[in-house]
Write an enzyme that holds these catalytic residues in place. Structure first.
Site, PDB file in Angstrom:
ATOM      1  N   PRO A   2       0.783  -1.224   0.000  1.00 55.64           N
ATOM      2  CG  PRO A   2      -0.432  -1.385   1.924  1.00 55.64           C
ATOM      3  CD  PRO A   2       0.860  -1.785   1.325  1.00 55.64           C
ATOM      4  CD  GLU A   3       4.456   3.576  -2.956  1.00 56.50           C
ATOM      5  OE1 GLU A   3       4.400   4.755  -3.341  1.00 56.50           O
ATOM      6  OE2 GLU A   3       5.328   2.792  -3.309  1.00 56.50           O
TER       7      GLU A   3
END
Length: 271
Positions: A2-3
């Site tokens: 996750p960015e």
DNA sequence: ATAATCACCTGCTCGC
DNA sequence: TGCGAGCAGGTGATTA
């Protein structure tokens, strides 16, 4: 996984299913995340109705009115909607059961993520207080990067990934944005001109919004809240392409380490 | 204040 | 086929 684009993809996938629904039960199977899940969190959430689901930086916030749940997905976490009786898989740590036979399930192999309670909801929580502006907001600009970077000697890539400067730019998108802007990741942040920071700010906005529009980047097995994979990885120009030819000039891309993170750049296009 | 390193975890890939 | 080494999307805490 996750960015920012992956968290936003998760938010969009999950929000329509849970907004307006009452939480019936919270089951914490494994409280040992980055910080322990508070023992009083289930009782605080049960009986409350989800008001809305928002995002700040890479945090996902589920507002319950008088309090709020704060998720972070760490490196390997994901949230998905499942039917209540769905058998638990390995690393399924938390279930949030809602009315209407909907369960929000948190899975995180590395347990770098967290689930905390904000009571009451506040932006002043220690994890939120020092965050820089959202990269897709008007608060973010090349001028801001230029101003905050004066006198700084650390590499511009490290500077860009500092969440106190601007949030949501992780390793993948830092590589991509610097490639698009033609800036070498090793360049000292304080030496980059205003004009080039304006190009970098534009590149950050483009890379992140393109990734959101494509449903995030799937490395290994990321899926959004709707269970669909992301497709942005097919468009990566720099990240993961060390040793391969630059898409612009065919020069072999170089891969180095900056602050323990893989950094890829074109020695010809990026100065 | 800034910069570099460590730490938290599991899973996967690579080389021998 | 097995085994250790190294690496992975993040980021707070700890050192100089």
């Amino acid at each position: 996984m996750p960015e920012l684009p992956e968290v936003e993809t998760t938010r969009r996938g999950v929000a329509p299913h849970i907004t307006g629904r009452k939480i019936l039960k919270v089951n914490v199977y494994e409280p040992r995340l980055r910080w322990p899940v508070p023992a009083d969190l289930p009782a605080a959430a049960e009986g409350k109705t989800v008001q809305d689901v928002t995002r700040r930086a890479k945090y996902l916030l589920i507002n319950l009115g008088e309090n709020e749940l704060l998720f972070h997905l760490g490196m390997s976490g994901n949230l998905r909607i499942v039917a209540p009786e769905t058998p638990r898989m390995k690393h399924d740590h938390v279930d949030i059961l809602l009315e209407g036979d909907i369960t929000l399930r948190y899975n995180d192999p590395r347990r770098f993520g967290c689930l905390l309670l904000l009571n009451p909801p506040t932006q002043e929580h220690p994890l939120l207080r020092h965050l820089g502006p959202e990269p897709l907001s008007d608060q973010f600009s090349g001028e801001l990067l230029y101003k905050l970077s004066r006198q700084r000697k650390s590499p511009v890539k490290t500077f860009l990934m500092d969440q106190a400067i601007v949030v949501g730019v992780g390793n993948i998108y830092a590589n991509e944005a610097l490639f698009l802007a033609g800036i070498r990741p090793t360049r000292p942040a304080g030496e980059v001109s205003l004009k080039r920071y304006q190009a970098l700010a534009d590149a950050v906005r483009k890379v992140l919004s393109d990734a959101i529009n494509m449903g995030g980047t799937t490395l290994r097995d990321f899926v959004g809240g709707d269970g669909k994979p992301g497709y942005f990885q097919q468009t990566l120009r720099a990240y993961g392409r060390g040793g391969q030819p630059c898409i612009l000039c065919k020069t072999e891309l170089k891969e180095i380490k900056l602050g323990q993170r893989a950094s890829v750049f074109c020695p010809s296009c990026q100065r």
